[in-house]
Design a protein around this motif. Structure first.
Motif, PDB file in Angstrom:
ATOM      1  N   THR A 175      55.765 -25.241  15.166  1.00  0.00           N
ATOM      2  CA  THR A 175      54.531 -25.417  14.414  1.00  0.00           C
ATOM      3  C   THR A 175      54.509 -24.415  13.269  1.00  0.00           C
ATOM      4  OG1 THR A 175      53.356 -26.144  16.381  1.00  0.00           O
ATOM      5  CG2 THR A 175      52.027 -25.412  14.521  1.00  0.00           C
ATOM      6  N   LEU A 176      54.388 -24.919  12.043  1.00  0.00           N
ATOM      7  CA  LEU A 176      54.508 -24.038  10.888  1.00  0.00           C
ATOM      8  C   LEU A 176      53.174 -23.495  10.436  1.00  0.00           C
ATOM      9  CD1 LEU A 176      57.186 -25.984   8.872  1.00  0.00           C
ATOM     10  CD2 LEU A 176      57.480 -24.077  10.431  1.00  0.00           C
ATOM     11  N   ARG A 177      52.094 -24.224  10.696  1.00  0.00           N
ATOM     12  CA  ARG A 177      50.783 -23.731  10.282  1.00  0.00           C
ATOM     13  C   ARG A 177      49.802 -23.953  11.421  1.00  0.00           C
ATOM     14  NH1 ARG A 177      48.721 -22.715   5.418  1.00  0.00           N
ATOM     15  NH2 ARG A 177      50.230 -23.979   4.295  1.00  0.00           N
ATOM     16  N   THR A 178      49.220 -22.900  11.925  1.00  0.00           N
ATOM     17  CA  THR A 178      48.238 -23.002  12.987  1.00  0.00           C
ATOM     18  C   THR A 178      46.827 -22.780  12.474  1.00  0.00           C
ATOM     19  OG1 THR A 178      48.538 -20.657  13.512  1.00  0.00           O
ATOM     20  CG2 THR A 178      49.891 -22.245  14.731  1.00  0.00           C
ATOM     21  N   ARG A 179      46.695 -22.218  11.282  1.00  0.00           N
ATOM     22  CA  ARG A 179      45.390 -21.960  10.682  1.00  0.00           C
ATOM     23  C   ARG A 179      45.428 -22.359   9.220  1.00  0.00           C
ATOM     24  NH1 ARG A 179      44.317 -15.825  13.082  1.00  0.00           N
ATOM     25  NH2 ARG A 179      44.370 -16.407  15.294  1.00  0.00           N
ATOM     26  N   PRO A 180      44.245 -22.713   8.651  1.00  0.00           N
ATOM     27  CA  PRO A 180      44.244 -23.098   7.234  1.00  0.00           C
ATOM     28  C   PRO A 180      44.592 -21.955   6.292  1.00  0.00           C
ATOM     29  CG  PRO A 180      42.010 -23.006   8.104  1.00  0.00           C
ATOM     30  CD  PRO A 180      42.922 -22.872   9.278  1.00  0.00           C
ATOM     31  N   ILE A 181      44.440 -20.723   6.757  1.00  0.00           N
ATOM     32  CA  ILE A 181      44.770 -19.553   5.937  1.00  0.00           C
ATOM     33  C   ILE A 181      45.695 -18.643   6.738  1.00  0.00           C
ATOM     34  CG2 ILE A 181      43.866 -17.519   4.730  1.00  0.00           C
ATOM     35  CD1 ILE A 181      41.262 -19.029   4.319  1.00  0.00           C
ATOM     36  N   GLU A 182      46.832 -18.286   6.135  1.00  0.00           N
ATOM     37  CA  GLU A 182      47.814 -17.425   6.789  1.00  0.00           C
ATOM     38  C   GLU A 182      47.547 -15.977   6.391  1.00  0.00           C
ATOM     39  OE1 GLU A 182      51.279 -19.158   5.137  1.00  0.00           O
ATOM     40  OE2 GLU A 182      51.266 -20.880   6.482  1.00  0.00           O
ATOM     41  N   LEU A 183      46.953 -15.236   7.309  1.00  0.00           N
ATOM     42  CA  LEU A 183      46.516 -13.878   6.990  1.00  0.00           C
ATOM     43  C   LEU A 183      47.653 -12.941   6.599  1.00  0.00           C
ATOM     44  CD1 LEU A 183      43.626 -13.233   9.552  1.00  0.00           C
ATOM     45  CD2 LEU A 183      43.474 -13.740   7.103  1.00  0.00           C
ATOM     46  N   PRO A 184      48.838 -13.017   7.221  1.00  0.00           N
ATOM     47  CA  PRO A 184      49.905 -12.096   6.788  1.00  0.00           C
ATOM     48  C   PRO A 184      50.218 -12.212   5.300  1.00  0.00           C
ATOM     49  CG  PRO A 184      50.495 -13.096   8.878  1.00  0.00           C
ATOM     50  CD  PRO A 184      49.271 -13.811   8.394  1.00  0.00           C
ATOM     51  N   THR A 185      50.220 -13.427   4.763  1.00  0.00           N
ATOM     52  CA  THR A 185      50.541 -13.595   3.348  1.00  0.00           C
ATOM     53  C   THR A 185      49.369 -13.208   2.468  1.00  0.00           C
ATOM     54  OG1 THR A 185      52.002 -15.407   4.002  1.00  0.00           O
ATOM     55  CG2 THR A 185      51.498 -15.207   1.658  1.00  0.00           C
ATOM     56  N   VAL A 186      48.145 -13.444   2.923  1.00  0.00           N
ATOM     57  CA  VAL A 186      46.972 -12.993   2.167  1.00  0.00           C
ATOM     58  C   VAL A 186      46.978 -11.468   2.056  1.00  0.00           C
ATOM     59  CG1 VAL A 186      44.451 -12.847   2.172  1.00  0.00           C
ATOM     60  CG2 VAL A 186      45.566 -15.004   2.756  1.00  0.00           C
ATOM     61  N   LEU A 187      47.225 -10.793   3.181  1.00  0.00           N
ATOM     62  CA  LEU A 187      47.278  -9.328   3.162  1.00  0.00           C
ATOM     63  C   LEU A 187      48.422  -8.836   2.279  1.00  0.00           C
ATOM     64  CD1 LEU A 187      46.565  -8.571   6.928  1.00  0.00           C
ATOM     65  CD2 LEU A 187      45.006  -8.302   4.995  1.00  0.00           C
ATOM     66  N   LEU A 188      49.541  -9.545   2.317  1.00  0.00           N
ATOM     67  CA  LEU A 188      50.667  -9.193   1.457  1.00  0.00           C
ATOM     68  C   LEU A 188      50.262  -9.277  -0.012  1.00  0.00           C
ATOM     69  CD1 LEU A 188      53.839  -8.720   1.227  1.00  0.00           C
ATOM     70  CD2 LEU A 188      53.951 -11.201   0.901  1.00  0.00           C
ATOM     71  N   ALA A 189      49.561 -10.336  -0.389  1.00  0.00           N
ATOM     72  CA  ALA A 189      49.125 -10.488  -1.775  1.00  0.00           C
ATOM     73  C   ALA A 189      48.195  -9.344  -2.184  1.00  0.00           C
ATOM     74  CB  ALA A 189      48.430 -11.829  -1.965  1.00  0.00           C
ATOM     75  N   VAL A 190      47.320  -8.933  -1.286  1.00  0.00           N
ATOM     76  CA  VAL A 190      46.419  -7.816  -1.582  1.00  0.00           C
ATOM     77  C   VAL A 190      47.214  -6.539  -1.816  1.00  0.00           C
ATOM     78  CG1 VAL A 190      44.609  -6.334  -0.620  1.00  0.00           C
ATOM     79  CG2 VAL A 190      44.459  -8.826  -0.359  1.00  0.00           C
ATOM     80  N   VAL A 191      48.224  -6.298  -0.986  1.00  0.00           N
ATOM     81  CA  VAL A 191      49.055  -5.101  -1.132  1.00  0.00           C
ATOM     82  C   VAL A 191      49.830  -5.143  -2.450  1.00  0.00           C
ATOM     83  CG1 VAL A 191      51.070  -3.885  -0.199  1.00  0.00           C
ATOM     84  CG2 VAL A 191      49.259  -4.679   1.338  1.00  0.00           C
ATOM     85  N   ILE A 192      50.393  -6.294  -2.794  1.00  0.00           N
ATOM     86  CA  ILE A 192      51.196  -6.399  -4.015  1.00  0.00           C
ATOM     87  C   ILE A 192      50.333  -6.191  -5.251  1.00  0.00           C
ATOM     88  CG2 ILE A 192      52.512  -8.003  -5.461  1.00  0.00           C
ATOM     89  CD1 ILE A 192      53.677  -9.166  -2.870  1.00  0.00           C
ATOM     90  N   TYR A 193      49.228  -6.895  -5.342  1.00  0.00           N
ATOM     91  CA  TYR A 193      48.390  -6.757  -6.536  1.00  0.00           C
ATOM     92  C   TYR A 193      47.702  -5.398  -6.582  1.00  0.00           C
ATOM     93  CZ  TYR A 193      49.072 -11.665  -7.731  1.00  0.00           C
ATOM     94  OH  TYR A 193      49.626 -12.868  -8.101  1.00  0.00           O
ATOM     95  N   GLY A 194      47.268  -4.922  -5.428  1.00  0.00           N
ATOM     96  CA  GLY A 194      46.647  -3.599  -5.402  1.00  0.00           C
ATOM     97  C   GLY A 194      47.639  -2.512  -5.757  1.00  0.00           C
ATOM     98  N   GLY A 195      48.866  -2.620  -5.240  1.00  0.00           N
ATOM     99  CA  GLY A 195      49.890  -1.633  -5.561  1.00  0.00           C
ATOM    100  C   GLY A 195      50.269  -1.665  -7.030  1.00  0.00           C
ATOM    101  N   TRP A 196      50.376  -2.859  -7.598  1.00  0.00           N
ATOM    102  CA  TRP A 196      50.709  -2.989  -9.019  1.00  0.00           C
ATOM    103  C   TRP A 196      49.609  -2.374  -9.885  1.00  0.00           C
ATOM    104  CZ3 TRP A 196      48.369  -5.454 -13.164  1.00  0.00           C
ATOM    105  CH2 TRP A 196      49.149  -5.591 -14.321  1.00  0.00           C
ATOM    106  N   LEU A 197      48.355  -2.652  -9.552  1.00  0.00           N
ATOM    107  CA  LEU A 197      47.243  -2.078 -10.324  1.00  0.00           C
ATOM    108  C   LEU A 197      47.257  -0.553 -10.228  1.00  0.00           C
ATOM    109  CD1 LEU A 197      44.397  -4.566  -9.360  1.00  0.00           C
ATOM    110  CD2 LEU A 197      45.340  -4.236 -11.657  1.00  0.00           C
ATOM    111  N   ALA A 198      47.450  -0.031  -9.017  1.00  0.00           N
ATOM    112  CA  ALA A 198      47.453   1.425  -8.843  1.00  0.00           C
ATOM    113  C   ALA A 198      48.629   2.055  -9.575  1.00  0.00           C
ATOM    114  CB  ALA A 198      47.503   1.763  -7.352  1.00  0.00           C
ATOM    115  N   LEU A 199      49.792   1.429  -9.516  1.00  0.00           N
ATOM    116  CA  LEU A 199      50.984   1.992 -10.154  1.00  0.00           C
ATOM    117  C   LEU A 199      50.855   1.988 -11.669  1.00  0.00           C
ATOM    118  CD1 LEU A 199      53.830   3.132  -9.744  1.00  0.00           C
ATOM    119  CD2 LEU A 199      54.689   0.778  -9.822  1.00  0.00           C
ATOM    120  N   THR A 200      50.394   0.896 -12.246  1.00  0.00           N
ATOM    121  CA  THR A 200      50.228   0.860 -13.703  1.00  0.00           C
ATOM    122  C   THR A 200      49.166   1.859 -14.152  1.00  0.00           C
ATOM    123  OG1 THR A 200      48.743  -1.043 -13.422  1.00  0.00           O
ATOM    124  CG2 THR A 200      51.036  -1.509 -14.008  1.00  0.00           C
TER     125      THR A 200
END
Length: 291
Positions: free
Chosen positions: A2-27
Protein backbone atom coordinates in the motif's frame (compact mmCIF):
# COMPACT_ATOMS: atom_id res chain seq x y z
CA UNK A 1 2.35 -2.83 -1.00
CA UNK A 2 0.00 0.00 0.00
CA UNK A 3 1.62 3.22 -1.16
CA UNK A 4 -0.72 5.77 0.38
CA UNK A 5 -2.60 5.25 3.63
CA UNK A 6 -3.47 8.90 4.26
CA UNK A 7 -4.36 11.83 1.98
CA UNK A 8 -1.35 13.73 3.33
CA UNK A 9 2.08 12.16 3.87
CA UNK A 10 3.49 13.86 6.94
CA UNK A 11 7.14 12.82 6.46
CA UNK A 12 7.29 14.67 3.14
CA UNK A 13 5.38 17.68 4.47
CA UNK A 14 7.85 17.96 7.35
CA UNK A 15 10.71 17.53 4.89
CA UNK A 16 9.39 20.45 2.82
CA UNK A 17 9.20 22.61 5.95
CA UNK A 18 12.81 21.76 6.82
CA UNK A 19 14.06 22.45 3.27
CA UNK A 20 12.32 25.79 2.82
CA UNK A 21 12.96 26.87 6.39
CA UNK A 22 16.63 25.93 6.13
CA UNK A 23 17.00 27.74 2.80
CA UNK A 24 15.40 30.90 4.22
CA UNK A 25 17.59 30.79 7.33
CA UNK A 26 20.76 30.13 5.32
CA UNK A 27 20.18 32.93 2.81
CA UNK A 28 19.34 35.32 5.65
CA UNK A 29 22.53 34.40 7.56
CA UNK A 30 24.85 34.21 4.54
CA UNK A 31 27.03 37.15 5.61
CA UNK A 32 28.04 35.35 8.81
CA UNK A 33 29.37 32.26 7.05
CA UNK A 34 32.67 31.69 5.20
CA UNK A 35 32.07 30.92 1.56
CA UNK A 36 33.14 27.22 1.70
CA UNK A 37 30.52 26.55 4.39
CA UNK A 38 27.95 28.62 2.51
CA UNK A 39 28.62 26.67 -0.70
CA UNK A 40 28.39 23.32 1.10
CA UNK A 41 25.11 24.18 2.83
CA UNK A 42 23.69 26.13 -0.10
CA UNK A 43 24.40 23.28 -2.49
CA UNK A 44 22.86 20.82 -0.05
CA UNK A 45 19.57 22.73 0.23
CA UNK A 46 19.22 23.33 -3.52
CA UNK A 47 19.97 19.66 -4.34
CA UNK A 48 17.67 18.54 -1.51
CA UNK A 49 14.95 20.76 -2.96
CA UNK A 50 15.48 19.09 -6.34
CA UNK A 51 14.85 15.74 -4.65
CA UNK A 52 11.67 17.18 -3.10
CA UNK A 53 10.54 18.32 -6.55
CA UNK A 54 11.02 14.76 -7.79
CA UNK A 55 8.66 13.61 -5.02
CA UNK A 56 5.98 16.18 -5.83
CA UNK A 57 6.13 15.33 -9.53
CA UNK A 58 5.38 11.71 -8.60
CA UNK A 59 2.27 12.67 -6.64
CA UNK A 60 3.51 13.36 -3.12
CA UNK A 61 2.89 14.42 -0.40
CA UNK A 62 -0.86 14.87 -1.01
CA UNK A 63 -3.51 13.42 -3.29
CA UNK A 64 -4.05 16.86 -4.86
CA UNK A 65 -1.77 17.71 -7.75
CA UNK A 66 -2.16 21.48 -7.40
CA UNK A 67 -1.09 21.35 -3.77
CA UNK A 68 1.92 19.19 -4.66
CA UNK A 69 2.83 21.62 -7.44
CA UNK A 70 2.70 24.54 -5.00
CA UNK A 71 4.98 22.66 -2.61
CA UNK A 72 7.51 21.70 -5.27
CA UNK A 73 7.22 24.55 -7.73
CA UNK A 74 9.33 27.18 -5.97
CA UNK A 75 12.33 27.72 -8.32
CA UNK A 76 15.24 27.70 -5.86
CA UNK A 77 17.56 26.64 -8.70
CA UNK A 78 16.42 29.66 -10.80
CA UNK A 79 17.11 27.95 -14.14
CA UNK A 80 14.74 24.93 -14.26
CA UNK A 81 10.98 25.51 -14.66
CA UNK A 82 9.00 23.03 -12.64
CA UNK A 83 6.70 22.36 -15.59
CA UNK A 84 9.64 21.48 -17.82
CA UNK A 85 11.03 19.15 -15.18
CA UNK A 86 7.64 17.43 -14.87
CA UNK A 87 7.25 17.11 -18.64
CA UNK A 88 10.67 15.61 -19.28
CA UNK A 89 10.76 13.40 -16.20
CA UNK A 90 7.38 11.81 -16.82
CA UNK A 91 8.38 11.26 -20.47
CA UNK A 92 11.49 9.53 -19.13
CA UNK A 93 9.31 7.14 -17.13
CA UNK A 94 6.99 6.52 -20.10
CA UNK A 95 9.83 5.97 -22.55
CA UNK A 96 9.62 2.60 -24.36
CA UNK A 97 13.41 2.62 -24.72
CA UNK A 98 15.00 4.21 -21.62
CA UNK A 99 18.46 5.76 -22.13
CA UNK A 100 18.07 6.00 -25.93
CA UNK A 101 18.52 9.68 -26.89
CA UNK A 102 15.75 9.48 -29.52
CA UNK A 103 13.21 8.19 -26.98
CA UNK A 104 14.30 9.33 -23.51
CA UNK A 105 14.59 13.07 -22.78
CA UNK A 106 16.80 12.34 -19.76
CA UNK A 107 19.28 10.27 -21.77
CA UNK A 108 22.90 11.30 -21.25
CA UNK A 109 24.04 9.65 -24.49
CA UNK A 110 24.86 11.83 -27.49
CA UNK A 111 24.33 11.23 -31.20
CA UNK A 112 26.94 13.51 -32.78
CA UNK A 113 30.48 14.76 -32.39
CA UNK A 114 32.15 18.13 -32.00
CA UNK A 115 31.88 20.21 -28.85
CA UNK A 116 28.87 18.33 -27.50
CA UNK A 117 30.70 15.01 -27.71
CA UNK A 118 33.85 16.52 -26.18
CA UNK A 119 31.87 17.83 -23.21
CA UNK A 120 30.09 14.47 -22.87
CA UNK A 121 33.47 12.73 -22.67
CA UNK A 122 34.51 15.02 -19.83
CA UNK A 123 31.23 14.34 -18.05
CA UNK A 124 31.66 10.57 -18.43
CA UNK A 125 34.02 10.60 -15.43
CA UNK A 126 32.73 11.51 -12.00
CA UNK A 127 35.26 14.30 -11.48
CA UNK A 128 34.43 15.73 -14.89
CA UNK A 129 30.73 15.49 -14.17
CA UNK A 130 31.07 17.41 -10.91
CA UNK A 131 33.39 20.09 -12.33
CA UNK A 132 32.06 20.56 -15.86
CA UNK A 133 28.58 19.10 -15.57
CA UNK A 134 26.73 21.86 -13.69
CA UNK A 135 27.47 24.63 -16.19
CA UNK A 136 27.18 22.27 -19.16
CA UNK A 137 23.82 20.86 -18.07
CA UNK A 138 22.32 24.29 -17.47
CA UNK A 139 23.68 25.69 -20.74
CA UNK A 140 22.42 22.73 -22.78
CA UNK A 141 18.98 22.92 -21.17
CA UNK A 142 18.64 26.64 -21.89
CA UNK A 143 19.77 26.09 -25.49
CA UNK A 144 17.16 23.37 -25.93
CA UNK A 145 14.52 25.65 -24.44
CA UNK A 146 15.47 28.44 -26.86
CA UNK A 147 14.87 26.02 -29.71
CA UNK A 148 11.60 24.95 -28.14
CA UNK A 149 10.46 28.59 -27.96
CA UNK A 150 10.54 28.73 -31.74
CA UNK A 151 8.90 25.31 -32.11
CA UNK A 152 6.25 25.50 -29.36
CA UNK A 153 5.80 29.07 -28.09
CA UNK A 154 2.52 28.29 -26.30
CA UNK A 155 3.99 25.39 -24.38
CA UNK A 156 7.09 27.42 -23.59
CA UNK A 157 4.93 30.24 -22.16
CA UNK A 158 2.90 27.84 -20.01
CA UNK A 159 6.05 26.58 -18.31
CA UNK A 160 8.17 29.71 -18.23
CA UNK A 161 5.46 32.19 -17.24
CA UNK A 162 4.87 30.80 -13.72
CA UNK A 163 8.57 30.05 -13.43
CA UNK A 164 9.61 33.66 -14.04
CA UNK A 165 7.09 34.86 -11.47
CA UNK A 166 8.70 32.53 -8.95
CA UNK A 167 12.19 33.64 -9.96
CA UNK A 168 11.16 37.26 -9.39
CA UNK A 169 10.03 36.38 -5.86
CA UNK A 170 13.30 34.55 -5.16
CA UNK A 171 15.33 37.49 -6.44
CA UNK A 172 13.25 39.83 -4.30
CA UNK A 173 14.09 37.79 -1.20
CA UNK A 174 17.79 37.69 -2.12
CA UNK A 175 17.75 41.46 -2.48
CA UNK A 176 16.02 41.80 0.90
CA UNK A 177 18.74 39.74 2.64
CA UNK A 178 21.53 41.41 0.57
CA UNK A 179 22.74 38.17 -1.02
CA UNK A 180 24.21 39.07 -4.44
CA UNK A 181 22.92 37.02 -7.36
CA UNK A 182 26.49 36.08 -8.31
CA UNK A 183 27.11 34.68 -4.85
CA UNK A 184 23.83 32.78 -4.99
CA UNK A 185 24.76 31.22 -8.31
CA UNK A 186 28.23 30.22 -7.10
CA UNK A 187 27.28 29.06 -3.59
CA UNK A 188 23.78 27.65 -4.11
CA UNK A 189 22.85 26.97 -7.73
CA UNK A 190 26.03 25.39 -9.13
CA UNK A 191 26.86 23.27 -6.06
CA UNK A 192 23.22 22.19 -5.92
CA UNK A 193 23.32 21.10 -9.53
CA UNK A 194 26.58 19.25 -8.85
CA UNK A 195 24.83 17.34 -6.08
CA UNK A 196 21.98 16.37 -8.38
CA UNK A 197 24.44 15.27 -11.05
CA UNK A 198 26.26 13.09 -8.52
CA UNK A 199 23.02 11.20 -7.98
CA UNK A 200 22.31 10.93 -11.70
CA UNK A 201 25.85 9.94 -12.69
CA UNK A 202 25.33 6.20 -12.26
CA UNK A 203 21.53 5.97 -12.40
CA UNK A 204 21.17 4.36 -15.84
CA UNK A 205 23.22 2.37 -18.33
CA UNK A 206 22.08 1.37 -21.79
CA UNK A 207 23.49 -2.12 -21.23
CA UNK A 208 21.93 -2.60 -17.80
CA UNK A 209 19.56 -5.50 -17.28
CA UNK A 210 15.88 -4.81 -16.72
CA UNK A 211 13.33 -2.75 -18.67
CA UNK A 212 14.22 0.56 -17.01
CA UNK A 213 18.00 0.21 -17.55
CA UNK A 214 18.29 1.56 -13.99
CA UNK A 215 21.03 0.82 -11.48
CA UNK A 216 21.26 0.77 -7.69
CA UNK A 217 23.67 2.67 -5.45
CA UNK A 218 23.34 1.07 -2.01
CA UNK A 219 24.00 4.21 0.02
CA UNK A 220 22.56 4.46 3.53
CA UNK A 221 24.31 7.61 4.70
CA UNK A 222 23.69 11.35 4.34
CA UNK A 223 23.61 11.13 0.55
CA UNK A 224 20.64 8.74 0.71
CA UNK A 225 18.83 11.45 2.68
CA UNK A 226 19.95 14.14 0.25
CA UNK A 227 18.65 12.12 -2.69
CA UNK A 228 15.57 10.89 -0.78
CA UNK A 229 16.56 7.29 -1.49
CA UNK A 230 16.44 7.84 -5.24
CA UNK A 231 19.88 6.23 -5.30
CA UNK A 232 17.80 3.02 -5.12
CA UNK A 233 16.90 3.90 -8.66
CA UNK A 234 15.89 0.46 -9.92
CA UNK A 235 13.44 0.24 -7.02
CA UNK A 236 12.07 3.67 -7.88
CA UNK A 237 11.47 2.60 -11.47
CA UNK A 238 9.90 -0.66 -10.29
CA UNK A 239 7.39 1.25 -8.12
CA UNK A 240 7.41 4.91 -9.23
CA UNK A 241 4.51 5.80 -6.93
CA UNK A 242 6.36 4.76 -3.77
CA UNK A 243 7.23 7.74 -1.53
CA UNK A 244 10.86 8.27 -0.66
CA UNK A 245 10.63 6.89 2.87
CA UNK A 246 9.24 3.57 1.61
CA UNK A 247 11.79 2.97 -1.15
CA UNK A 248 14.13 0.99 1.16
CA UNK A 249 11.22 -1.40 1.86
CA UNK A 250 10.52 -1.65 -1.88
CA UNK A 251 14.19 -2.48 -2.44
CA UNK A 252 14.16 -5.17 0.26
CA UNK A 253 11.00 -6.71 -1.21
CA UNK A 254 12.43 -7.04 -4.72
CA UNK A 255 13.06 -10.71 -5.42
CA UNK A 256 15.09 -10.15 -8.58
CA UNK A 257 17.89 -7.58 -8.78
CA UNK A 258 19.57 -8.01 -12.15
CA UNK A 259 20.77 -4.42 -12.48
CA UNK A 260 24.31 -3.12 -11.85
CA UNK A 261 24.82 -2.37 -8.16
CA UNK A 262 27.34 -0.11 -6.42
CA UNK A 263 28.27 -0.25 -2.77
CA UNK A 264 27.63 3.41 -2.05
CA UNK A 265 29.06 6.55 -3.62
CA UNK A 266 32.57 5.77 -2.41
CA UNK A 267 32.40 2.75 -4.68
CA UNK A 268 31.22 4.94 -7.57
CA UNK A 269 34.06 7.38 -6.87
CA UNK A 270 36.64 4.59 -6.65
CA UNK A 271 35.55 3.10 -9.96
CA UNK A 272 34.82 6.17 -12.03
CA UNK A 273 36.65 9.18 -10.60
CA UNK A 274 38.86 9.40 -13.69
CA UNK A 275 37.51 6.48 -15.73
CA UNK A 276 34.42 6.75 -17.92
CA UNK A 277 31.28 5.22 -16.48
CA UNK A 278 30.11 4.34 -19.98
CA UNK A 279 30.49 5.20 -23.64
CA UNK A 280 28.99 8.53 -24.68
CA UNK A 281 27.22 7.01 -27.70
CA UNK A 282 24.24 4.73 -27.27
CA UNK A 283 24.99 1.17 -28.42
CA UNK A 284 21.83 1.16 -30.58
CA UNK A 285 23.19 4.07 -32.62
CA UNK A 286 21.26 7.06 -33.90
CA UNK A 287 18.21 5.34 -35.24
CA UNK A 288 15.76 2.85 -33.78
CA UNK A 289 16.46 1.69 -30.28
CA UNK A 290 16.85 -1.85 -31.52
CA UNK A 291 18.84 -0.93 -34.62
Amino acid sequence: MTLRTRPIELPTVLLAVVIYGGWLALTAAHARLPWPILALLGGWFVAWHGSLQHETIHGHPTQWRRVNDLIGGVPLSLWLPYGAYRRTHMAHHRSPHPTHPAHDPESRYVTGGGVIAAVARLRATLIGQLLVGPVAAIAMFLLDEARRLRRDPAGFAREWGPHLVGVALILGWLHLVALPIGSYLLCFVLPGQAGSLLRGFAEHRADAAGPSRATTVASRGPLALLFLNNNLHAAHHAVPAAPWYRLPAVERARTQRPEPRYDGYRDVLRRFAIRAHDTIHHPAGRGDAHG
